[in-house]
Write an enzyme that holds these catalytic residues in place. Structure first.
Site, PDB file in Angstrom:
ATOM      1  N   GLU A 139      20.397   3.868 -17.947  1.00 14.24           N
ATOM      2  CA  GLU A 139      22.007   4.210 -18.525  1.00 14.24           C
ATOM      3  C   GLU A 139      22.061   4.658 -19.942  1.00 14.24           C
ATOM      4  O   GLU A 139      22.674   5.442 -20.277  1.00 14.24           O
ATOM      5  CB  GLU A 139      22.776   2.769 -18.347  1.00 14.24           C
ATOM      6  CG  GLU A 139      23.122   2.463 -16.796  1.00 14.24           C
ATOM      7  CD  GLU A 139      24.269   3.394 -16.293  1.00 14.24           C
ATOM      8  OE1 GLU A 139      24.087   4.463 -16.285  1.00 14.24           O
ATOM      9  OE2 GLU A 139      25.132   2.773 -15.759  1.00 14.24           O
ATOM     10  N   THR A 145      31.430  11.651 -20.868  1.00 14.52           N
ATOM     11  CA  THR A 145      31.424  10.047 -20.934  1.00 14.52           C
ATOM     12  C   THR A 145      31.629   9.773 -22.322  1.00 14.52           C
ATOM     13  O   THR A 145      32.777   9.085 -22.870  1.00 14.52           O
ATOM     14  CB  THR A 145      30.398   9.458 -20.420  1.00 14.52           C
ATOM     15  OG1 THR A 145      30.141   9.686 -19.004  1.00 14.52           O
ATOM     16  CG2 THR A 145      30.711   7.850 -20.583  1.00 14.52           C
TER      17      THR A 145
END
Lengths: 306, 306
Positions: free
Chosen positions: A128, A180
């Site tokens: 991540e 993001t």
């Protein structure tokens, strides 16, 4: 065991008022990851999908997560990894988490389960970090635990499984790109105490609604007064779609992850299908391509495929 | 029925991270309120305690709450009200709420229960407005419902009863004065999104910990990163007392209401007694008078006394 195949589910994170703390595993879509032990050291990655993701394990999410686990074991041999990605990268429904979680769960099985779920999340988190630059577990935790999970505290990995009543989830992924990093950047640094209290009142309502199987309370609590007003501006058609979905009987919903996917929760499949039609009609009218799913909560996270 | 006597419990509000939304009813202390029908119109108030609260019903909390109910019924006759207040005004454990809630529950019984609990709260709220100038139900709701309640939304009176495991509550009321209006004034208008997320993660943890009977989760979640750091400065000895109570085994706690009372939750009575001793020793050392209570959760709110 020499090889293993798993399915790794898509996940909803930032569940309305539960920004950064509530995530949910979905039965559809999911990635399929095959992991094969090999004698030679190193990780060999093969892609069966057409997303042109990197094959170099140092810059591939699955590769980085797997390497983190191998490093902690001083594992000398290697793995071949065959990835069939069905969750489109950048969709906001946990594509990177599925890549990272799937491979570490698979490797843990192949190696005789040396690690518990929290340890698996911490390896997957390296993936991540590669994907978004931040250490967050709100997709990874539901991906590995299944169901609805609360991430009370990320550094101490305080993860709580919450019981929920049957739910149907409708998702539309408008084919637009939201970075993001940009979605993070536009968040307010400061918010009013008044709005914060409203948000945590709704969080408390949502959690107790889930645990009491109280659909009406879930419905009243599915409100985000902090993040959605800011991020929804990045998604054309959001307000219109949300409004029509609620009119069609959805309990509520919002932006999945940092977008661009929208999700709606419903009490029955029939309503979830009506909601899907409303979503489609809005994006047909705007002329933005989309993909939709009508699915349920995956009670297990990453699962072995026999 | 011509007359009735009720006990109206003290309540904790602003339960740590649950600022403005979580309140709990206590078995000790409580006020005793006797209500007697009379033929003549108007409200006659008699005090059995020594707090010198006003006897004029227009500026008495119980009087204002009762009048609001009578007005809504166009009630022509009157009441005599005998108040024996045991919850010291200004203690931060819901003294004004007990005055307002007790009388409306008593009157509702005498008049054949024309109103439901939410309606009773709205009448009682007129008393809270007189007391603090603000329309809040986080003491009134637990006072009337009993147990632990979530006030998800005050205007729509969305009140949710939450199941909790057995808890022992230790309270110390240092005999100092904190004006509720000042305690409100010093709250930050704006807070960081980061702290807000921490707070609502703890709210979610606390609610799920209560509902799962998970004392360790309750303990981990009993943290307030927003209000306590600001308001605790108004209470001499707060940090020291809190630290020693946690060392003695309390699950956690904080400021009750807007202070000056401190509360601590414990899993057993034995720990709650140790906690009481720690609290006493801190305030003995500082030289501030105090009153302490060790009590449990009142599962019913205002109760009739036979």
């Amino acid at each position: 065991m020499h090889s293993i195949k798993v399915k790794s589910p898509a996940t909803l994170s930032n569940l309305c008022c539960g920004f950064d703390i509530l995530g949910m595993a979905l039965n559809e879509p999911y990635d399929i990851i095959e992991l094969i032990k090999k004698e030679e050291s190193g990780i060999l990655i093969k892609h069966k999908d057409s997303y042109q993701l990197p094959a170099d394990p140092k810059v591939n999410i699955s590769g980085v997560a797997l390497q983190a686990m191998m490093d902690s074991l001083n594992y000398e041999q290697g793995f071949e990894l065959v990835i069939d990605k069905k969750i489109k990268p950048g969709s906001g429904i946990g594509s990177s988490a599925a890549s990272a979680a799937g491979v570490v769960v698979a490797a843990n099985e192949l190696l005789g389960k040396p690690f518990n779920k929290k340890q698996l999340i911490s390896f997957a988190m390296e993936g991540e970090v590669l994907a978004s630059g931040s250490r967050h577990a709100d997709n990874l935790a539901p991906c590995i635990y299944g169901g609805l999970v609360l991430i009370r505290d990320t550094p101490s990995m305080d993860i709580i499984f919450l019981n929920i009543p049957p739910l149907f989830i409708t998702i539309i992924h408008p084919q637009i790109e939201i970075k993001t990093s940009y979605a993070r950047e536009i968040l307010p640094k400061e918010i009013s105490l008044k709005n914060a209290v409203t948000q945590w009142a709704n969080v408390a309502g949502l959690v107790s609604g889930f645990m009491k199987n109280d659909y009406e309370l879930i419905q009243r609590s599915l409100q985000d007064v902090i993040v959605e007003p800011v991020r929804s501006k990045l998604i054309p058609g959001f307000d219109d779609a949300k409004c029509k979905c609620l009119d069609a009987g959805a309990l509520g919903g919002g932006i999945s992850g940092s977008g661009p996917s929208l999700f709606m929760l419903s009490e029955t499949e029939a309503i979830a299908r009506l909601v899907e039609n409303e979503m489609k009609s809005v994006y047909n009218q705007i002329g933005i391509d989309y993909k939709t799913y009508v699915t349920t909560v995956a009670n297990n996270g990453v699962e072995l495929i026999k």
